[in-house]
Scaffold this motif. Structure first.
Motif, PDB file in Angstrom:
ATOM      1  N   GLN A  33      16.999  65.145  55.310  1.00  0.00           N
ATOM      2  CA  GLN A  33      16.546  66.537  55.229  1.00  0.00           C
ATOM      3  C   GLN A  33      17.698  67.462  54.840  1.00  0.00           C
ATOM      4  N   GLU A  34      18.883  67.223  55.390  1.00  0.00           N
ATOM      5  CA  GLU A  34      20.042  68.032  55.024  1.00  0.00           C
ATOM      6  C   GLU A  34      20.397  67.817  53.553  1.00  0.00           C
ATOM      7  N   PHE A  35      20.326  66.577  53.092  1.00  0.00           N
ATOM      8  CA  PHE A  35      20.579  66.255  51.687  1.00  0.00           C
ATOM      9  C   PHE A  35      19.621  67.046  50.792  1.00  0.00           C
ATOM     10  N   ALA A  36      18.344  67.012  51.100  1.00  0.00           N
ATOM     11  CA  ALA A  36      17.346  67.713  50.290  1.00  0.00           C
ATOM     12  C   ALA A  36      17.597  69.215  50.271  1.00  0.00           C
ATOM     13  N   GLN A  37      17.953  69.784  51.410  1.00  0.00           N
ATOM     14  CA  GLN A  37      18.208  71.221  51.490  1.00  0.00           C
ATOM     15  C   GLN A  37      19.423  71.594  50.649  1.00  0.00           C
ATOM     16  N   ARG A  38      20.472  70.813  50.745  1.00  0.00           N
ATOM     17  CA  ARG A  38      21.689  71.111  49.979  1.00  0.00           C
ATOM     18  C   ARG A  38      21.468  70.935  48.483  1.00  0.00           C
ATOM     19  N   ILE A  39      20.665  69.943  48.097  1.00  0.00           N
ATOM     20  CA  ILE A  39      20.322  69.756  46.687  1.00  0.00           C
ATOM     21  C   ILE A  39      19.573  70.986  46.177  1.00  0.00           C
ATOM     22  N   SER A  40      18.672  71.497  46.987  1.00  0.00           N
ATOM     23  CA  SER A  40      17.916  72.686  46.617  1.00  0.00           C
ATOM     24  C   SER A  40      18.842  73.870  46.351  1.00  0.00           C
ATOM     25  N   TYR A  41      19.830  74.060  47.212  1.00  0.00           N
ATOM     26  CA  TYR A  41      20.779  75.160  47.019  1.00  0.00           C
ATOM     27  C   TYR A  41      21.611  74.960  45.758  1.00  0.00           C
ATOM     28  N   ILE A  42      22.070  73.741  45.539  1.00  0.00           N
ATOM     29  CA  ILE A  42      22.879  73.453  44.346  1.00  0.00           C
ATOM     30  C   ILE A  42      22.068  73.718  43.080  1.00  0.00           C
ATOM     31  N   CYS A  43      20.828  73.276  43.065  1.00  0.00           N
ATOM     32  CA  CYS A  43      19.956  73.504  41.900  1.00  0.00           C
ATOM     33  C   CYS A  43      19.739  74.992  41.663  1.00  0.00           C
ATOM     34  N   ALA A  44      19.544  75.745  42.731  1.00  0.00           N
ATOM     35  CA  ALA A  44      19.341  77.186  42.594  1.00  0.00           C
ATOM     36  C   ALA A  44      20.604  77.856  42.052  1.00  0.00           C
ATOM     37  N   LEU A  45      21.765  77.458  42.552  1.00  0.00           N
ATOM     38  CA  LEU A  45      23.015  78.032  42.063  1.00  0.00           C
ATOM     39  C   LEU A  45      23.227  77.722  40.583  1.00  0.00           C
ATOM     40  N   GLN A  46      22.915  76.499  40.185  1.00  0.00           N
ATOM     41  CA  GLN A  46      23.094  76.108  38.787  1.00  0.00           C
ATOM     42  C   GLN A  46      22.083  76.828  37.897  1.00  0.00           C
ATOM     43  N   THR A  47      20.856  76.926  38.342  1.00  0.00           N
ATOM     44  CA  THR A  47      19.818  77.596  37.561  1.00  0.00           C
ATOM     45  C   THR A  47      20.160  79.067  37.334  1.00  0.00           C
ATOM     46  N   ASN A  48      20.763  79.704  38.327  1.00  0.00           N
ATOM     47  CA  ASN A  48      21.113  81.121  38.224  1.00  0.00           C
ATOM     48  C   ASN A  48      22.498  81.348  37.610  1.00  0.00           C
ATOM     49  N   GLY A  49      23.136  80.289  37.139  1.00  0.00           N
ATOM     50  CA  GLY A  49      24.410  80.427  36.436  1.00  0.00           C
ATOM     51  C   GLY A  49      25.619  80.639  37.316  1.00  0.00           C
ATOM     52  N   LYS A  50      25.490  80.384  38.608  1.00  0.00           N
ATOM     53  CA  LYS A  50      26.621  80.575  39.523  1.00  0.00           C
ATOM     54  C   LYS A  50      27.593  79.406  39.481  1.00  0.00           C
ATOM     55  N   ILE A  51      27.092  78.218  39.163  1.00  0.00           N
ATOM     56  CA  ILE A  51      27.956  77.045  38.980  1.00  0.00           C
ATOM     57  C   ILE A  51      27.520  76.346  37.690  1.00  0.00           C
ATOM     58  N   SER A  52      28.439  75.581  37.107  1.00  0.00           N
ATOM     59  CA  SER A  52      28.134  74.879  35.860  1.00  0.00           C
ATOM     60  C   SER A  52      27.283  73.641  36.145  1.00  0.00           C
ATOM     61  N   ALA A  53      26.663  73.134  35.098  1.00  0.00           N
ATOM     62  CA  ALA A  53      25.856  71.924  35.233  1.00  0.00           C
ATOM     63  C   ALA A  53      26.732  70.750  35.663  1.00  0.00           C
TER      64      ALA A  53
END
Length: 83
Positions: free
Chosen positions: A30-50
């Motif tokens: 569950q923690e893995f899934a939550q952190r993946i969700s945050y990483i995807c959101a950050l990448q989608t919004n241009g805060k981190i690179s692909a």
């Protein structure tokens, strides 16, 4: 007022066969899934690179695999129905 940790890191119930190792792995999953969700959101919004997102996800995946091995749940359990 609800706790902000509960809001940011929601937990689902565990419905599988009770085993302390499975319960711990479920929490890790569950923690893995939550952190993946945050990483995807950050990448989608241009805060981190692909590439940075990929490296972070790869690292999280390795941690999840390691936790599974450390908990000793690599082997599938024998079922009574196989007889």
């Amino acid at each position: 007022m609800t706790d902000s940790k509960d809001f940011l890191y929601p937990r689902g119930r565990y419905y599988g066969k009770f085993n302390p190792e499975y319960l711990a792995f479920d929490a890790n999953l569950q923690e893995f899934a939550q952190r993946i969700s945050y990483i995807c959101a950050l990448q989608t919004n241009g805060k981190i690179s692909a590439e940075e997102a990929y490296q972070q996800i790869k690292s999280l995946w390795q941690q999840l695999k390691s936790s599974k091995q450390q908990l000793g749940i690599d082997e599938p359990e024998e079922s009574d129905d196989e007889d």
